[in-house]
Design an enzyme around this catalytic site. Structure first.
Site, PDB file in Angstrom:
ATOM      1  N   HIS A  44       0.836  -1.203   0.000  1.00 60.17           N
ATOM      2  CA  HIS A  44       0.000   0.000   0.000  1.00 60.17           C
ATOM      3  C   HIS A  44       0.878   1.264   0.000  1.00 60.17           C
ATOM      4  O   HIS A  44       0.646   2.190  -0.790  1.00 60.17           O
ATOM      5  CB  HIS A  44      -0.912  -0.035   1.234  1.00 60.17           C
ATOM      6  CG  HIS A  44      -1.836   1.139   1.368  1.00 60.17           C
ATOM      7  ND1 HIS A  44      -3.206   1.016   1.317  1.00 60.17           N
ATOM      8  CD2 HIS A  44      -1.581   2.467   1.564  1.00 60.17           C
ATOM      9  CE1 HIS A  44      -3.756   2.225   1.468  1.00 60.17           C
ATOM     10  NE2 HIS A  44      -2.784   3.117   1.631  1.00 60.17           N
ATOM     11  N   GLU A  45       1.876   1.311   0.883  1.00 58.72           N
ATOM     12  CA  GLU A  45       2.688   2.530   1.014  1.00 58.72           C
ATOM     13  C   GLU A  45       3.586   2.740  -0.206  1.00 58.72           C
ATOM     14  O   GLU A  45       3.745   3.867  -0.676  1.00 58.72           O
ATOM     15  CB  GLU A  45       3.539   2.486   2.290  1.00 58.72           C
ATOM     16  CG  GLU A  45       2.737   2.409   3.588  1.00 58.72           C
ATOM     17  CD  GLU A  45       1.648   3.455   3.709  1.00 58.72           C
ATOM     18  OE1 GLU A  45       1.799   4.564   3.161  1.00 58.72           O
ATOM     19  OE2 GLU A  45       0.613   3.157   4.332  1.00 58.72           O
ATOM     20  N   HIS A 105       1.861   4.239  -3.074  1.00 59.26           N
ATOM     21  CA  HIS A 105       1.727   5.707  -2.991  1.00 59.26           C
ATOM     22  C   HIS A 105       2.891   6.410  -3.678  1.00 59.26           C
ATOM     23  O   HIS A 105       2.728   7.494  -4.239  1.00 59.26           O
ATOM     24  CB  HIS A 105       1.686   6.164  -1.530  1.00 59.26           C
ATOM     25  CG  HIS A 105       0.316   6.154  -0.908  1.00 59.26           C
ATOM     26  ND1 HIS A 105      -0.746   6.840  -1.440  1.00 59.26           N
ATOM     27  CD2 HIS A 105      -0.154   5.547   0.211  1.00 59.26           C
ATOM     28  CE1 HIS A 105      -1.816   6.666  -0.679  1.00 59.26           C
ATOM     29  NE2 HIS A 105      -1.482   5.872   0.334  1.00 59.26           N
TER      30      HIS A 105
HETATM   31 ZN    ZN Z   1      -2.791   5.180   1.824  1.00 62.09          ZN
END
Ligand code: ZN
Length: 213
Positions: free
Chosen positions: A156-157, A160
């Site tokens: 997830h990170e 980004h």
């Molecule tokens: Zn996020």
């Protein structure tokens, strides 16, 4: 905690969340400013609260993220629930210029949310195991092997940093407000939720704008 350390978290729609972030240089990493930024990101993540925060989420297009996932009695996950999610405690650490390889591509589905899209959650399939090579906040190289929930947080990170947000990967029929999630689905097994939402159903009917044959 001093309020000045808390940074505003940008929301989906800010272009910084859709750009590929650039690498942090060695000079930047050694600077007091960057160490202050890391402290501020840690406090902002804890205050949110969240288990990860990437620099684009505070408006900076840098390949930098912080992660911490420690059991929180107030967030109410039982030991059994943590075990079911393969969710082991992860102490605070920093990812600088990370490179991620999916080592175990077995898809694992769970609800997740994002501090840059507050008030919503949805089911995302993530690889079960990953390997990440990165620098830490002191410029030391690190190799991380992670599976389960930690692997999910890393995916997830690091997404980004490439301008990708979880809604790009969500099973769209499972996207919902956090309040409705708590009201209707919070107690249910994931399989019940997926069946209840008919989560795997493809959109029916002609696509908008398509011409009848
Ligand atoms: Zn996020």
């Amino acid at each position: 905690m001093p309020a000045k350390l808390l940074l505003p978290i940008v929301q989906l729609g800010d272009p910084v969340l859709r750009r590929r972030a650039r690498e942090v240089t060695a000079v930047e990493l050694a600077s007091p400013r960057l160490q202050e930024l890391i402290d501020a990101m840690r406090e902002t993540m804890r205050h949110a609260p969240g288990v990860g925060l990437a620099a684009p989420q505070i408006g900076l297009g840098l390949r930098l993220a912080v992660i911490e996932d420690v059991p929180d009695p107030e967030r109410g996950l039982s030991d059994e629930e943590r075990a079911a999610r393969e969710r082991d405690a992860v102490p605070f650490h920093v990812l600088v210029n990370p490179k991620l390889v999916r080592e175990d591509v077995t898809p694992v589905r769970h609800f997740e949310g994002c501090l840059s899209l507050t008030g919503y959650v949805g089911v995302v399939a993530r690889a079960r195991g990953v390997r990440v090579r990165c620098l830490d906040e002191h410029g030391q190289s690190r190799t991380i092997h992670a599976r389960g929930w930690y692997a999910r947080i890393l995916q997830h990170e690091i997404d980004h940093l490439d301008g990708t947000v979880y809604v790009d990967r969500v099973a769209t029929r499972t996207l919902m407000s956090s309040a409705e999630y708590a009201r209707h689905w919070g107690e249910a097994e994931l399989e019940e939720v997926l069946a209840g939402l008919d989560a795997d159903r493809a959109p029916s009917g002609p696509a908008p704008g398509s011409r009848p044959k």
